[in-house]
Design an enzyme around this catalytic site. Structure first.
Site, PDB file in Angstrom:
ATOM      1  CD  GLU A   1      -7.951  -8.333  -1.057  1.00 18.80           C
ATOM      2  OE1 GLU A   1      -6.938  -7.572  -1.589  1.00 18.80           O
ATOM      3  OE2 GLU A   1      -8.066  -8.551   0.072  1.00 18.80           O
TER       4      GLU A   1
ATOM      5  CG  ASP B   1       1.684  -0.967   3.360  1.00 19.07           C
ATOM      6  OD1 ASP B   1       1.034  -0.634   4.260  1.00 19.07           O
ATOM      7  OD2 ASP B   1       1.304  -1.827   2.494  1.00 19.07           O
TER       8      ASP B   1
ATOM      9  CD  GLU C   1      -7.401 -11.794   2.167  1.00 21.28           C
ATOM     10  OE1 GLU C   1      -6.868 -10.707   1.594  1.00 21.28           O
ATOM     11  OE2 GLU C   1      -7.562 -11.613   3.493  1.00 21.28           O
TER      12      GLU C   1
ATOM     13  CG  HIS D   1      -1.577  -0.880   1.332  1.00 26.09           C
ATOM     14  ND1 HIS D   1      -1.649  -2.132   2.251  1.00 26.09           N
ATOM     15  CD2 HIS D   1      -2.998  -1.162   1.335  1.00 26.09           C
ATOM     16  CE1 HIS D   1      -2.699  -2.986   2.195  1.00 26.09           C
ATOM     17  NE2 HIS D   1      -3.593  -2.296   1.695  1.00 26.09           N
TER      18      HIS D   1
ATOM     19  CG  ASP E   1      -5.311 -10.850   7.397  1.00 25.83           C
ATOM     20  OD1 ASP E   1      -5.995 -11.205   6.179  1.00 25.83           O
ATOM     21  OD2 ASP E   1      -5.574  -9.840   7.670  1.00 25.83           O
TER      22      ASP E   1
ATOM     23  CG  ASP F   1      -9.499 -10.844   7.180  1.00 26.01           C
ATOM     24  OD1 ASP F   1      -8.995 -11.802   6.778  1.00 26.01           O
ATOM     25  OD2 ASP F   1      -9.295  -9.674   6.389  1.00 26.01           O
TER      26      ASP F   1
ATOM     27  CG  ASP G   1      -3.479  -9.409   2.738  1.00 26.40           C
ATOM     28  OD1 ASP G   1      -3.011  -8.944   3.747  1.00 26.40           O
ATOM     29  OD2 ASP G   1      -4.786  -8.995   2.469  1.00 26.40           O
TER      30      ASP G   1
END
Ligand code: XUL
Ligand code: CO
Length: 442
Positions: A234, A106, A270, A103, A311, A309, A341
């Site tokens: 997404e 980031d 995802e 991103h 991850d 979520d 991710d």
């Protein structure tokens, strides 16, 4: 700069399924040929920047636990961003992962003004360009973080205030330019806060029209600058909002059809977002190929007992095999890839835990590729499926699908034919077959 991961050899070696070395691949053998492509070409693995380098383990219950000294470091923020980037590329290189993703926020700190943010981003893109050149790491995709800053509390493109829409548009413009400069293979739009928390304050129709306008502007800009990557939506059903407009692949497909954007946009699926929307990962992949909008995968999974979520790095060969099977059946990745991710659990405070997470995830997916490829090669599933629908390939089925028969024709016919015979769906036998292929993978 001194190395952040001094104990790791470059790059992580492949040692085969029998190795006891926890810092070696057991299944991911980049150059191994599987069908027409190598494993590396099939899987196009990517590591993400944010979870591994921009997050220190904080959660809603407590402070960070991970050793990420550049986060909130005193002094020059660009210097801290450069340290972070050096560590990230040291990691990518030592892992031997061919792609990365980021991103805008980031890699570069948000400034006090938009101009300062753009200048920060430009400096860090210069830095990334040099690191990519040095290590050979390529960019799978870039994206804009249009959800963390408080200005986006009511959404970015779907915000009730056009000024916020405009700010997000400016931010995405810069992030797409950065992705283009770094030769990104895709550009992702995850609608972090593009949804609603309550309909009591929301005009849903209007917000969806705004979202379509935003996406159209992104596509126009892509063509204007000559970006050849794929634009990806997404899907995610909720979290952080109660309802996200890009709920699942089907919702994205309907949205793209409704606003005449098909052919310009695909999906980034995802694994855990699929689960959250009440689907299996394989279902979302099959739905995307069916609609012609399969793009890329965020390979991180959830946990059976926790409905948010998480991850997590993927650990289920069965889950990934079923998804991989659909990917191979659909023709595989083009610009997309398998992106982690994924984040560590916050107790995983050893620096090398980052390697363990990625090595495990890459091995699970590489093994799943082998199983899925064998299932496809041997036509063990395709055969029974073809047989199951064979009636539709005959004269009668073709007449129905070709529009030659009416409802009344079929009623008249029913008067003279026998009850159709029933056949087994054989689900258990097919599940056992998949299990056998998983057992045999080598
Ligand atoms: C959030 C998520 C994001 C996107 C990129 O759940 O998956 O990290 O992948 O914004
Ligand atoms: Co994601």
């Amino acid at each position: 700069m001194t190395e952040f991961f001094p104990s790791i050899e470059t790059p992580i070696p492949y040692e085969g399924p029998d190795t006891d070395n926890p810092l070696a691949f057991r299944w991911y053998d980049a150059d191994r040929v599987v069908g027409a492509k190598t494993m590396a070409e099939h899987l196009r693995f990517a590591a993400c920047y944010w979870h591994s380098f921009s997050w220190d383990g904080f959660d809603i219950f407590g402070e960070g636990t991970l050793d990420r000294p550049w986060i909130n470091a005193p002094g020059d923020q660009i210097e801290a961003a450069k340290v972070k980037m050096a560590v990230a590329f040291e990691f990518f290189e030592k892992l031997g992962v061919p792609f990365w993703s980021f991103h805008d926020r980031d890699i570069a700190p948000e400034g006090a003004t938009f101009a300062e943010s753009v200048s920060n981003l430009t400096q860090m893109v210069d830095e990334a360009e040099a690191q990519m050149e040095r290590t050979g790491t390529q960019l799978l995709w870039g994206t804009a973080n249009a959800f963390s800053n408080a200005r986006y509390q009511a959404g970015a493109a779907t915000n009730p205030d056009p000024e916020v829409f405009a700010y997000a548009a400016a931010q995405v413009c810069a992030a797409l330019d950065a992705t283009h400069r770094l030769n990104g293979q895709n550009y992702v739009l995850w609608g972090g806060r593009e949804g609603y928390d309550t309909l009591l304050n929301t005009d849903m129709k209007r917000e969806q029209e705004q979202l379509a306008r935003f996406l159209t502007m992104v596509i126009e800009h892509k063509h204007r600058i000559g970006f050849r990557g794929t634009i990806l939506l997404e899907p995610k059903p909720y979290e952080p909002t109660k309802h996200q407009y890009d709920y699942d692949v089907a919702a994205c497909h309907a949205f793209l059809e409704r606003f005449d954007l098909m052919g310009e946009v695909c999906t980034n699926i995802e694994v855990n977002h699929a689960t959250l929307s009440g689907h299996d990962f394989a279902h979302e992949v099959a739905a995307a190929f069916g609609a012609g909008i399969f793009g890329s995968v965020d390979a991180n999974a959830g946990d059976d007992r926790l409905g948010w979520d998480l991850d997590r790095f993927p650990i289920s060969v069965e889950q990934m095999t079923l998804g991989m099977y659909e990917i191979l059946k659909g023709g595989g990745f083009t610009t997309g890839g398998m992106m982690f991710d994924a984040k560590l659990r916050r107790q995983s405070i050893d620096r090398n835990d980052l390697f363990h997470g990625h090595i495990g995830g890459m091995d699970v997916i590489a093994r799943s590729l082998l199983v899925a490829h064998a299932l496809l090669e041997d036509e063990v599933l395709a055969g029974p499926v073809q047989e199951r629908y064979s009636g539709w390939d005959g004269e009668f089925g073709s007449q129905i699908l070709g529009g030659e028969l009416t409802l009344v024709d079929l009623q008249e016919r029913a008067l003279s034919v026998a009850e159709p015979p029933r056949v087994s769906g054989r689900q258990e036998a097919l599940e056992n077959l998949v299990a056998r292929y998983i057992d045999r993978a080598s």
